[in-house]
Design a protein around this motif. Structure first.
Motif, PDB file in Angstrom:
ATOM      1  N   MET A   1     -63.388 -24.886  11.353  1.00 25.32           N
ATOM      2  CA  MET A   1     -64.292 -24.474  11.518  1.00 25.32           C
ATOM      3  C   MET A   1     -63.910 -23.870  10.188  1.00 25.32           C
ATOM      4  O   MET A   1     -62.383 -23.989   9.742  1.00 25.32           O
ATOM      5  N   ASN A   2     -64.043 -23.174   9.669  1.00 27.38           N
ATOM      6  CA  ASN A   2     -64.186 -21.856   8.613  1.00 27.38           C
ATOM      7  C   ASN A   2     -62.653 -20.744   9.366  1.00 27.38           C
ATOM      8  O   ASN A   2     -62.890 -20.116  10.243  1.00 27.38           O
ATOM      9  N   ASP A   3     -62.119 -20.649   8.676  1.00 24.33           N
ATOM     10  CA  ASP A   3     -60.807 -19.438   8.607  1.00 24.33           C
ATOM     11  C   ASP A   3     -61.462 -18.187   8.285  1.00 24.33           C
ATOM     12  O   ASP A   3     -61.306 -17.998   6.979  1.00 24.33           O
ATOM     13  N   LEU A   4     -61.862 -17.201   8.834  1.00 22.11           N
ATOM     14  CA  LEU A   4     -62.564 -16.386   8.200  1.00 22.11           C
ATOM     15  C   LEU A   4     -61.434 -14.773   8.541  1.00 22.11           C
ATOM     16  O   LEU A   4     -61.874 -14.360   6.876  1.00 22.11           O
ATOM     17  N   LEU A   5     -60.529 -15.382   8.411  1.00 27.59           N
ATOM     18  CA  LEU A   5     -59.854 -13.887   8.518  1.00 27.59           C
ATOM     19  C   LEU A   5     -59.270 -13.854   7.019  1.00 27.59           C
ATOM     20  O   LEU A   5     -59.232 -13.969   5.864  1.00 27.59           O
ATOM     21  N   GLY A   6     -58.511 -15.424   6.776  1.00 24.43           N
ATOM     22  CA  GLY A   6     -58.399 -15.780   5.880  1.00 24.43           C
ATOM     23  C   GLY A   6     -59.591 -15.835   4.019  1.00 24.43           C
ATOM     24  O   GLY A   6     -58.875 -15.226   3.399  1.00 24.43           O
ATOM     25  N   MET A   7     -60.605 -16.450   4.941  1.00 22.93           N
ATOM     26  CA  MET A   7     -61.537 -16.141   3.212  1.00 22.93           C
ATOM     27  C   MET A   7     -62.211 -14.390   3.019  1.00 22.93           C
ATOM     28  O   MET A   7     -61.587 -14.067   1.954  1.00 22.93           O
ATOM     29  N   LEU A   8     -61.618 -13.756   4.032  1.00 24.26           N
ATOM     30  CA  LEU A   8     -62.110 -12.358   4.119  1.00 24.26           C
ATOM     31  C   LEU A   8     -60.836 -11.494   3.649  1.00 24.26           C
ATOM     32  O   LEU A   8     -61.247 -10.726   2.354  1.00 24.26           O
ATOM     33  N   SER A   9     -59.581 -12.502   4.135  1.00 25.55           N
ATOM     34  CA  SER A   9     -58.531 -11.302   3.274  1.00 25.55           C
ATOM     35  C   SER A   9     -58.997 -12.391   1.202  1.00 25.55           C
ATOM     36  O   SER A   9     -58.176 -11.021   0.233  1.00 25.55           O
ATOM     37  N   GLN A  10     -59.399 -13.030   0.998  1.00 20.54           N
ATOM     38  CA  GLN A  10     -58.900 -13.982  -0.213  1.00 20.54           C
ATOM     39  C   GLN A  10     -60.269 -12.575  -1.146  1.00 20.54           C
ATOM     40  O   GLN A  10     -59.964 -11.892  -2.177  1.00 20.54           O
ATOM     41  N   GLN A  11     -61.570 -12.950  -0.893  1.00 20.15           N
ATOM     42  CA  GLN A  11     -62.340 -11.822  -0.908  1.00 20.15           C
ATOM     43  C   GLN A  11     -61.906 -10.059  -1.027  1.00 20.15           C
ATOM     44  O   GLN A  11     -62.947  -9.798  -2.467  1.00 20.15           O
ATOM     45  N   MET A  12     -61.455  -9.756   0.045  1.00 21.70           N
ATOM     46  CA  MET A  12     -60.704  -8.272  -0.003  1.00 21.70           C
ATOM     47  C   MET A  12     -59.759  -7.832  -1.074  1.00 21.70           C
ATOM     48  O   MET A  12     -58.699  -7.757  -0.740  1.00 21.70           O
ATOM     49  N   SER A  13     -59.735  -8.431  -2.494  1.00 24.31           N
ATOM     50  CA  SER A  13     -58.819  -8.506  -3.467  1.00 24.31           C
ATOM     51  C   SER A  13     -58.720  -7.239  -4.563  1.00 24.31           C
ATOM     52  O   SER A  13     -60.609  -7.788  -4.757  1.00 24.31           O
ATOM     53  N   GLY A  14     -58.421  -7.559  -5.274  1.00 23.22           N
ATOM     54  CA  GLY A  14     -58.757  -7.377  -6.931  1.00 23.22           C
ATOM     55  C   GLY A  14     -59.326  -6.248  -7.005  1.00 23.22           C
ATOM     56  O   GLY A  14     -59.074  -5.414  -6.477  1.00 23.22           O
ATOM     57  N   GLN A  15     -60.391  -6.553  -8.084  1.00 22.71           N
ATOM     58  CA  GLN A  15     -61.536  -5.024  -8.202  1.00 22.71           C
ATOM     59  C   GLN A  15     -61.675  -4.994  -6.935  1.00 22.71           C
ATOM     60  O   GLN A  15     -62.208  -3.023  -6.968  1.00 22.71           O
ATOM     61  N   VAL A  16     -61.966  -5.138  -6.044  1.00 23.06           N
ATOM     62  CA  VAL A  16     -62.715  -4.500  -4.727  1.00 23.06           C
ATOM     63  C   VAL A  16     -61.951  -3.975  -3.985  1.00 23.06           C
ATOM     64  O   VAL A  16     -61.897  -2.357  -3.765  1.00 23.06           O
ATOM     65  N   VAL A  17     -60.592  -3.520  -3.846  1.00 22.95           N
ATOM     66  CA  VAL A  17     -59.615  -3.176  -3.732  1.00 22.95           C
ATOM     67  C   VAL A  17     -59.328  -1.803  -3.783  1.00 22.95           C
ATOM     68  O   VAL A  17     -58.555  -0.666  -3.880  1.00 22.95           O
ATOM     69  N   ASP A  18     -59.568  -2.076  -5.340  1.00 25.78           N
ATOM     70  CA  ASP A  18     -59.677  -0.924  -6.657  1.00 25.78           C
ATOM     71  C   ASP A  18     -60.576  -0.242  -6.185  1.00 25.78           C
ATOM     72  O   ASP A  18     -60.389   1.106  -6.557  1.00 25.78           O
ATOM     73  N   GLN A  19     -61.827  -0.509  -6.017  1.00 28.98           N
ATOM     74  CA  GLN A  19     -62.633   0.161  -5.507  1.00 28.98           C
ATOM     75  C   GLN A  19     -62.745   1.005  -4.730  1.00 28.98           C
ATOM     76  O   GLN A  19     -62.911   2.162  -4.418  1.00 28.98           O
ATOM     77  N   ILE A  20     -61.429   0.160  -3.761  1.00 24.53           N
ATOM     78  CA  ILE A  20     -61.216   1.045  -2.120  1.00 24.53           C
ATOM     79  C   ILE A  20     -60.404   2.194  -2.258  1.00 24.53           C
ATOM     80  O   ILE A  20     -60.768   3.223  -2.312  1.00 24.53           O
ATOM     81  N   SER A  21     -59.502   1.632  -2.920  1.00 28.23           N
ATOM     82  CA  SER A  21     -58.517   2.495  -2.971  1.00 28.23           C
ATOM     83  C   SER A  21     -58.949   3.861  -3.988  1.00 28.23           C
ATOM     84  O   SER A  21     -58.861   5.048  -4.064  1.00 28.23           O
ATOM     85  N   LYS A  22     -59.960   3.682  -5.020  1.00 28.04           N
ATOM     86  CA  LYS A  22     -60.622   4.795  -5.451  1.00 28.04           C
ATOM     87  C   LYS A  22     -61.559   5.861  -4.718  1.00 28.04           C
ATOM     88  O   LYS A  22     -61.306   6.613  -4.315  1.00 28.04           O
ATOM     89  N   GLN A  23     -61.534   5.101  -3.728  1.00 29.02           N
ATOM     90  CA  GLN A  23     -62.881   5.438  -2.241  1.00 29.02           C
ATOM     91  C   GLN A  23     -61.952   6.495  -1.500  1.00 29.02           C
ATOM     92  O   GLN A  23     -62.189   7.455  -0.921  1.00 29.02           O
ATOM     93  N   LEU A  24     -60.834   5.575  -1.516  1.00 27.89           N
ATOM     94  CA  LEU A  24     -59.902   7.025  -0.594  1.00 27.89           C
ATOM     95  C   LEU A  24     -58.922   7.464  -1.321  1.00 27.89           C
ATOM     96  O   LEU A  24     -57.913   8.699  -0.349  1.00 27.89           O
ATOM     97  N   GLY A  25     -58.735   7.852  -2.174  1.00 31.60           N
ATOM     98  CA  GLY A  25     -57.608   8.569  -3.497  1.00 31.60           C
ATOM     99  C   GLY A  25     -56.678   7.928  -3.063  1.00 31.60           C
ATOM    100  O   GLY A  25     -55.552   9.053  -2.506  1.00 31.60           O
ATOM    101  N   THR A  26     -56.282   6.942  -3.078  1.00 30.41           N
ATOM    102  CA  THR A  26     -55.010   6.424  -2.767  1.00 30.41           C
ATOM    103  C   THR A  26     -54.743   5.255  -3.478  1.00 30.41           C
ATOM    104  O   THR A  26     -55.618   4.176  -4.571  1.00 30.41           O
ATOM    105  N   ASP A  27     -53.339   4.676  -4.238  1.00 28.34           N
ATOM    106  CA  ASP A  27     -53.189   3.163  -4.708  1.00 28.34           C
ATOM    107  C   ASP A  27     -53.115   1.843  -4.175  1.00 28.34           C
ATOM    108  O   ASP A  27     -53.502   2.181  -3.301  1.00 28.34           O
ATOM    109  N   PRO A  28     -54.192   1.278  -5.149  1.00 28.96           N
ATOM    110  CA  PRO A  28     -54.147   0.089  -4.696  1.00 28.96           C
ATOM    111  C   PRO A  28     -53.383  -0.949  -3.443  1.00 28.96           C
ATOM    112  O   PRO A  28     -54.032  -1.318  -2.984  1.00 28.96           O
ATOM    113  N   LYS A  29     -52.167  -0.845  -3.656  1.00 25.66           N
ATOM    114  CA  LYS A  29     -51.098  -1.227  -3.049  1.00 25.66           C
ATOM    115  C   LYS A  29     -51.390  -0.720  -1.186  1.00 25.66           C
ATOM    116  O   LYS A  29     -51.231  -1.229  -0.389  1.00 25.66           O
ATOM    117  N   THR A  30     -51.444   0.625  -1.386  1.00 25.42           N
ATOM    118  CA  THR A  30     -51.991   1.045  -0.217  1.00 25.42           C
ATOM    119  C   THR A  30     -53.037   0.877   1.088  1.00 25.42           C
ATOM    120  O   THR A  30     -53.034   0.758   1.377  1.00 25.42           O
TER     121      THR A  30
END
Length: 176
Positions: free
Chosen positions: A1-30
């Motif tokens: 069946m689906n690899d839920l963690l893999g799918m979510l990890s793949q989607q939660m990268s790039g622009q989404v993480v950049d936006q999260i970093s802005k929301q949290l006031g931290t750098d994208p790597k963190t």
């Protein structure tokens, strides 16, 4: 069946993480590090809750409200105050009185503040529930098969922070 963690990890990268970093006031790597720690923790906590028949039924019922539509606009989801408020409610159900300890553990593991840990978990909870809801709908899962799917993938969820939730409540009574 689906690899839920893999799918979510793949989607939660790039622009989404950049936006999260802005929301949290931290750098994208963190922010990426924090997301990578938080996702398995959330999935692991949901998996542990769904291990009991009552928990599986409650999750199945909750997923009727989480059909996966949140996944079509992840940038909007992580910035929406309504989604974050929904995430806070989800965390209350999933983590209960362990929430503060989990936030502290995420903070220590990822280097973000406990307040940012709380905000990140609230951002990610609706996304995780949306992914589960979409998987349930697309695969025709019921409470039992959903619990079996989560149980089968539990080992991949039990990363450093996923196992932290289990350690905080070793006897399973919901109390740290």
């Amino acid at each position: 069946m689906n690899d839920l963690l893999g799918m979510l990890s793949q989607q939660m990268s790039g622009q989404v993480v950049d936006q999260i970093s802005k929301q949290l006031g931290t750098d994208p790597k963190t922010a990426q590090s924090a997301v990578n720690a938080a996702l398995p923790m959330l999935l692991g906590a949901i998996s542990r809750n769904a291990a009991s028949p009552q928990g599986a039924q409650a999750l199945d019922k909750a997923l009727t409200q989480h059909d996966g539509s949140v996944l079509t606009d992840l940038l909007g989801a992580v910035t929406s105050q309504d989604k974050v408020a929904d995430g806070t409610k989800i965390l209350g159900h999933v983590l209960g009185n362990r929430q503060g300890n989990v936030q502290q553990g995420l903070s220590q593991l990822s280097g973000i503040s406990p307040d940012n840990s709380a905000q990140l978990l609230a951002m990610l909870a609706p996304v995780v529930m949306g992914a589960l809801g979409q998987t349930k709908k697309n695969s025709g899962l019921n409470a039992d098969t959903l619990a079996a799917l989560l149980g089968g993938q539990k080992q991949s969820f039990d990363g450093p922070l996923g196992s932290l939730v289990g350690l905080l409540d070793r006897d399973g009574d919901g109390s740290v």
